[in-house]
Structures are given as structure tokens and as C-alpha cells.
Motif scaffolding. Structure first.
Motif, PDB file in Angstrom:
ATOM      1  N   GLY A 101      -3.985   8.897   9.187  1.00  0.00           N
ATOM      2  CA  GLY A 101      -3.935   8.380   7.834  1.00  0.00           C
ATOM      3  C   GLY A 101      -2.756   7.442   7.822  1.00  0.00           C
ATOM      4  N   GLU A 102      -1.717   7.816   7.093  1.00  0.00           N
ATOM      5  CA  GLU A 102      -0.490   7.015   7.182  1.00  0.00           C
ATOM      6  C   GLU A 102       0.267   7.346   8.460  1.00  0.00           C
ATOM      7  OE1 GLU A 102       1.929   6.175   3.802  1.00  0.00           O
ATOM      8  OE2 GLU A 102       0.433   6.962   2.424  1.00  0.00           O
ATOM      9  N   ASN A 251      -7.147  -6.721  14.685  1.00  0.00           N
ATOM     10  CA  ASN A 251      -6.043  -5.808  14.999  1.00  0.00           C
ATOM     11  C   ASN A 251      -4.764  -6.569  15.360  1.00  0.00           C
ATOM     12  OD1 ASN A 251      -6.385  -6.700  17.619  1.00  0.00           O
ATOM     13  ND2 ASN A 251      -6.888  -4.713  18.480  1.00  0.00           N
ATOM     14  N   VAL A 252      -4.726  -7.844  14.974  1.00  0.00           N
ATOM     15  CA  VAL A 252      -3.565  -8.674  15.302  1.00  0.00           C
ATOM     16  C   VAL A 252      -2.933  -9.291  14.057  1.00  0.00           C
ATOM     17  CG1 VAL A 252      -2.774 -10.702  16.567  1.00  0.00           C
ATOM     18  CG2 VAL A 252      -4.499  -9.211  17.586  1.00  0.00           C
ATOM     19  N   PHE A 253      -3.732 -10.004  13.255  1.00  0.00           N
ATOM     20  CA  PHE A 253      -3.203 -10.750  12.110  1.00  0.00           C
ATOM     21  C   PHE A 253      -2.747  -9.799  11.009  1.00  0.00           C
ATOM     22  CE2 PHE A 253      -3.552 -13.561   8.361  1.00  0.00           C
ATOM     23  CZ  PHE A 253      -2.673 -14.553   8.789  1.00  0.00           C
ATOM     24  N   ASP A 254      -1.525  -9.997  10.513  1.00  0.00           N
ATOM     25  CA  ASP A 254      -0.900  -9.047   9.603  1.00  0.00           C
ATOM     26  C   ASP A 254      -0.480  -9.728   8.309  1.00  0.00           C
ATOM     27  OD1 ASP A 254       0.436  -6.961   8.447  1.00  0.00           O
ATOM     28  OD2 ASP A 254       1.600  -6.447  10.226  1.00  0.00           O
ATOM     29  N   PHE A 255      -0.872  -9.136   7.160  1.00  0.00           N
ATOM     30  CA  PHE A 255      -0.464  -9.661   5.853  1.00  0.00           C
ATOM     31  C   PHE A 255       0.766  -8.941   5.301  1.00  0.00           C
ATOM     32  CE2 PHE A 255      -4.948 -11.224   5.385  1.00  0.00           C
ATOM     33  CZ  PHE A 255      -4.612 -12.573   5.246  1.00  0.00           C
ATOM     34  N   GLY A 256       1.297  -7.996   6.055  1.00  0.00           N
ATOM     35  CA  GLY A 256       2.500  -7.302   5.618  1.00  0.00           C
ATOM     36  C   GLY A 256       2.257  -5.872   5.172  1.00  0.00           C
ATOM     37  N   LYS A 257       3.350  -5.148   4.919  1.00  0.00           N
ATOM     38  CA  LYS A 257       3.284  -3.714   4.642  1.00  0.00           C
ATOM     39  C   LYS A 257       2.578  -3.379   3.334  1.00  0.00           C
ATOM     40  CE  LYS A 257       7.295  -2.277   7.371  1.00  0.00           C
ATOM     41  NZ  LYS A 257       8.609  -1.593   7.350  1.00  0.00           N
ATOM     42  N   MET A 258       2.711  -4.217   2.296  1.00  0.00           N
ATOM     43  CA  MET A 258       2.091  -3.916   1.004  1.00  0.00           C
ATOM     44  C   MET A 258       0.571  -3.935   1.110  1.00  0.00           C
ATOM     45  SD  MET A 258       4.471  -5.738  -1.901  1.00  0.00           S
ATOM     46  CE  MET A 258       3.384  -5.112  -3.184  1.00  0.00           C
ATOM     47  N   ILE A 259       0.021  -4.950   1.784  1.00  0.00           N
ATOM     48  CA  ILE A 259      -1.429  -5.044   1.983  1.00  0.00           C
ATOM     49  C   ILE A 259      -1.901  -3.899   2.873  1.00  0.00           C
ATOM     50  CG2 ILE A 259      -3.291  -6.441   2.957  1.00  0.00           C
ATOM     51  CD1 ILE A 259      -2.209  -7.551   0.360  1.00  0.00           C
ATOM     52  N   ASP A 260      -1.118  -3.611   3.898  1.00  0.00           N
ATOM     53  CA  ASP A 260      -1.472  -2.512   4.806  1.00  0.00           C
ATOM     54  C   ASP A 260      -1.548  -1.189   4.048  1.00  0.00           C
ATOM     55  OD1 ASP A 260      -2.050  -1.309   7.278  1.00  0.00           O
ATOM     56  OD2 ASP A 260       0.045  -0.802   7.597  1.00  0.00           O
ATOM     57  N   LYS A 261      -0.594  -0.943   3.148  1.00  0.00           N
ATOM     58  CA  LYS A 261      -0.575   0.304   2.391  1.00  0.00           C
ATOM     59  C   LYS A 261      -1.784   0.399   1.461  1.00  0.00           C
ATOM     60  CE  LYS A 261       2.659   3.373   0.076  1.00  0.00           C
ATOM     61  NZ  LYS A 261       4.067   3.561  -0.382  1.00  0.00           N
ATOM     62  N   LYS A 262      -2.209  -0.739   0.888  1.00  0.00           N
ATOM     63  CA  LYS A 262      -3.406  -0.759   0.042  1.00  0.00           C
ATOM     64  C   LYS A 262      -4.642  -0.364   0.840  1.00  0.00           C
ATOM     65  CE  LYS A 262      -2.186  -2.130  -4.158  1.00  0.00           C
ATOM     66  NZ  LYS A 262      -2.500  -1.327  -5.379  1.00  0.00           N
ATOM     67  N   PHE A 263      -4.746  -0.899   2.056  1.00  0.00           N
ATOM     68  CA  PHE A 263      -5.895  -0.579   2.906  1.00  0.00           C
ATOM     69  C   PHE A 263      -5.905   0.896   3.266  1.00  0.00           C
ATOM     70  CE2 PHE A 263      -6.862  -4.965   3.243  1.00  0.00           C
ATOM     71  CZ  PHE A 263      -8.107  -5.077   3.828  1.00  0.00           C
ATOM     72  N   LEU A 266      -7.031   2.780   0.046  1.00  0.00           N
ATOM     73  CA  LEU A 266      -8.419   2.565  -0.362  1.00  0.00           C
ATOM     74  C   LEU A 266      -9.433   2.925   0.716  1.00  0.00           C
ATOM     75  CD1 LEU A 266      -7.976  -0.867  -2.193  1.00  0.00           C
ATOM     76  CD2 LEU A 266      -8.234   1.384  -3.244  1.00  0.00           C
ATOM     77  N   GLY A 267      -9.099   2.603   1.978  1.00  0.00           N
ATOM     78  CA  GLY A 267     -10.082   2.792   3.038  1.00  0.00           C
ATOM     79  C   GLY A 267      -9.635   3.645   4.202  1.00  0.00           C
ATOM     80  N   ASN A 268      -8.434   4.255   4.078  1.00  0.00           N
ATOM     81  CA  ASN A 268      -7.900   5.100   5.151  1.00  0.00           C
ATOM     82  C   ASN A 268      -7.856   4.347   6.475  1.00  0.00           C
ATOM     83  OD1 ASN A 268      -6.723   7.518   5.972  1.00  0.00           O
ATOM     84  ND2 ASN A 268      -8.643   8.270   6.832  1.00  0.00           N
ATOM     85  N   SER A 269      -7.545   3.062   6.404  1.00  0.00           N
ATOM     86  CA  SER A 269      -7.492   2.227   7.607  1.00  0.00           C
ATOM     87  C   SER A 269      -6.383   1.201   7.449  1.00  0.00           C
ATOM     88  CB  SER A 269      -8.830   1.523   7.821  1.00  0.00           C
ATOM     89  OG  SER A 269      -8.778   0.685   8.954  1.00  0.00           O
ATOM     90  N   HIS A 270      -5.678   0.933   8.534  1.00  0.00           N
ATOM     91  CA  HIS A 270      -4.618  -0.065   8.499  1.00  0.00           C
ATOM     92  C   HIS A 270      -5.200  -1.477   8.491  1.00  0.00           C
ATOM     93  CE1 HIS A 270      -1.035   2.463   9.171  1.00  0.00           C
ATOM     94  NE2 HIS A 270      -1.845   3.251   9.857  1.00  0.00           N
ATOM     95  N   PHE A 271      -4.461  -2.429   7.945  1.00  0.00           N
ATOM     96  CA  PHE A 271      -4.775  -3.847   8.095  1.00  0.00           C
ATOM     97  C   PHE A 271      -3.514  -4.563   8.536  1.00  0.00           C
ATOM     98  CE2 PHE A 271      -5.460  -8.229   7.177  1.00  0.00           C
ATOM     99  CZ  PHE A 271      -6.790  -8.413   7.497  1.00  0.00           C
TER     100      PHE A 271
END
Length: 288
Positions: A101-102, A251-263, A266-271
Motif C-alpha cells: 500500500g503506502e 514506472n519512470v515519469f514522476d509528477f511528485g509526492k502529492m500526485i503519488d499519494k492521490k494514486f 484512490l487506486g492503491n497504486s503508486h504513480f
């Protein structure tokens, strides 16, 4: 080619000798593919499959390779991708293993150091014991097999001693409804000779749990479990003679921690889609 117009019904009719396309072979590994065609696909999928056939990859590793689990232990098992796992471990192959999860879920042992606690709901393990890779139902590990240097949990276990578990064959409880869904799957197991096997979705090779377990059994796998798949699936093989890489999502391009936490919420998956723990395999150079 395995015709899977009716899914598992067609797989059961298929002869034990599956037609495998050899992609690469050396003394350490044999990488093969199977094309899968579903007659009941949508028109869009039919057209897509014509130009880019759905495939399943089977990778057989010699048991004499070096097996390990790799994670970013300096940063509290922060999620990484295959390229980072290969760099950290200096290996030839990396694939995500652990559910998360996290953070990572269940027992994790890396280089004899323990992280996390055993999850009693998980029905299997991958372990490296006295240098040998062992994967399958937790009942395999009820006896002392030696010194465990690496370990992570798996779910579900699908077969033991070459026999599919009843709940896999019947698709009844504790078989979960989600296991019938056709998605990216990640099965790991061993042959009688100790060689390690990965049966993996590739290029649209979406499978149910029973389908991928049946393919593994027909290949000769004796003990096996599934590991984290779906959007999380990613693997990479890199040697001087051959390169193969797959990721279900970015699995490479990153929008940052805030977007990652939303994913994650909402979807139990990292972005980007990353994982905390990877199985890594390194070829050992043969001295001449």
C-alpha cells in the motif's frame, strides 16, 4: 499458440507440449513466449492482436544463478522501479514481488535482515535458503530447510508438488472473484530440477489466476505462487546479448509526492508505478 476463446476450457484441451517461441537462451536462462488469442475479444482488441499478438513470457533460470531480494533499505523501503533495482543489485533480472500500500506488506528479509511482520493471510512465500530459490505454499517451509537469507510473501499459492490446489481448479472459495479477472499476472515457481520459473503477462497477455496457473503446470512447474501483478507488474532482463523490458504502466515519469499519494489513496497504486521489493537474479560467470 494457445487458443483461449473460452479461457480455461480451451487451455485444458491444449496438449501438454505447448508451442513456445524461443526468444533468447544462454547457460543461465531461457526466455520463451506463447501467443494467446481470444476469439471473443472486442473488434478493437482483435485488430490490435493482429498487428501485435498478445503474449505470455516464460523465463527459466538455472538454479545456479544468484538469487536475492532488492529494496531501497537506506530509505525505509521507498518504492523503486526495475532499472533502479538492477542498479542497486548489479543483477541481470528484476521483477516486482511484494504487495504494498503506502509501504510493503508482510514479512520481508533482505540479506538476513528482517523488515515487517508475517501476514497470516498470505498463503505463500519466495525464499532464498542456502542460496537456493524456493517458492510456493507456506506449508513447504514448515520444516527447517536451512538458512534464510531472503524472504517475501505471496498470494495466492496455486500448486504444490505439481498439483493445482482444489480452490484453483474449482474457482470456489477461498478463490476470489477478482482472480477470475483477465489482467496482468506474475507467477513464480520451480521445476523438479530446481530451476526457477517466471510466467509473466506481456503485450496484452491478460490472464486469470487459473489460466496462468494452468500454463505453468503444463510447462512442468511443480510449486508456484502469484505475486503482485495488475498495474504494478514490471520486469526487466539485461545481459550483454539480450534485453527485455515490460511495465504495465509508467514506472519512470514522476509528477511528485502529492500526485503519488492521490494514486495510492484512490487506486492503491503508486504513480509512477513502483514497488518496494524486487526479486533480482544475477548470472554467475563461469570460469574457464
Amino acid at each position: 499458440m494457445i487458443q483461449t476463446s473460452d479461457g480455461i476450457k480451451e487451455l485444458h484441451k491444449t496438449k501438454n507440449e505447448m508451442v513456445l517461441n524461443e526468444m533468447f537462451r544462454n547457460e543461465n536462462t531461457n526466455i520463451q513466449s506463447i501467443e494467446i488469442k481470444r476469439k471473443n475479444e472486442s473488434l478493437i482488441h482483435t485488430i490490435e492482436n493482429f498487428f501485435n499478438p498478445n503474449k505470455v513470457i516464460i523465463i527459466e533460470f538455472n538454479s545456479k544463478n544468484h538469487y536475492s531480494l532488492t529494496a531501497d533499505i537506506k530509505n525505509d523501503l521507498a518504492s523503486i522501479n526495475t532499472s533502479q533495482a538492477l542498479k542497486l543489485s548489479k543483477s541481470n533480472f528484476a521483477i516486482n514481488t511484494n504487495f504494498y500500500g503506502e509501504s510493503a506488506i508482510g514479512e520481508i528479509i533482505i540479506d538476513k535482515k528482517r523488515f515487517g511482520k508475517t501476514n497470516n493471510n498470505a498463503s505463500g512465500f519466495f525464499k532464498v535458503i542456502d542460496g537456493k530459490p524456493i517458492v510456493g505454499a507456506k506449508s513447504l517451509f514448515n520444516v527447517n530447510l536451512g538458512t534464510v537469507s531472503y524472504s517475501c510473501q505471496a498470494f495466492p499459492s496455486v500448486m504444490k508438488n505439481g498439483i493445482l490446489f482444489n480452490y484453483i481448479n474449482s474457482e470456489k472459495s477461498p478463490y476470489k472473484k477478482s482472480w477470475k479477472r483477465k489482467t496482468y499476472r506474475n507467477l513464480m515457481g520451480t521445476l523438479k530440477n530446481g530451476n526457477f520459473i517466471c510466467v509473466l503477462s506481456y503485450n496484452g497477455g491478460l490472464l486469470s489466476v487459473k489460466e496462468i496457473a494452468t500454463i505453468a503446470k503444463k510447462y512442468g512447474v511443480t510449486n508456484a505462487s502469484l505475486f503482485d501483478g495488475g498495474a504494478a507488474l514490471q520486469y526487466e532482463y539485461n545481459s550483454k546479448d539480450f534485453y527485455l523490458r515490460f511495465s504495465a504502466l509508467n514506472n519512470v515519469f514522476d509528477f511528485g509526492k502529492m500526485i503519488d499519494k492521490k494514486f495510492i489513496t484512490l487506486g492503491n497504486s503508486h504513480f509512477p508505478t513502483k514497488s518496494p521489493v524486487f526479486l533480482t537474479i544475477k548470472h554467475l560467470t563461469t570460469k574457464k
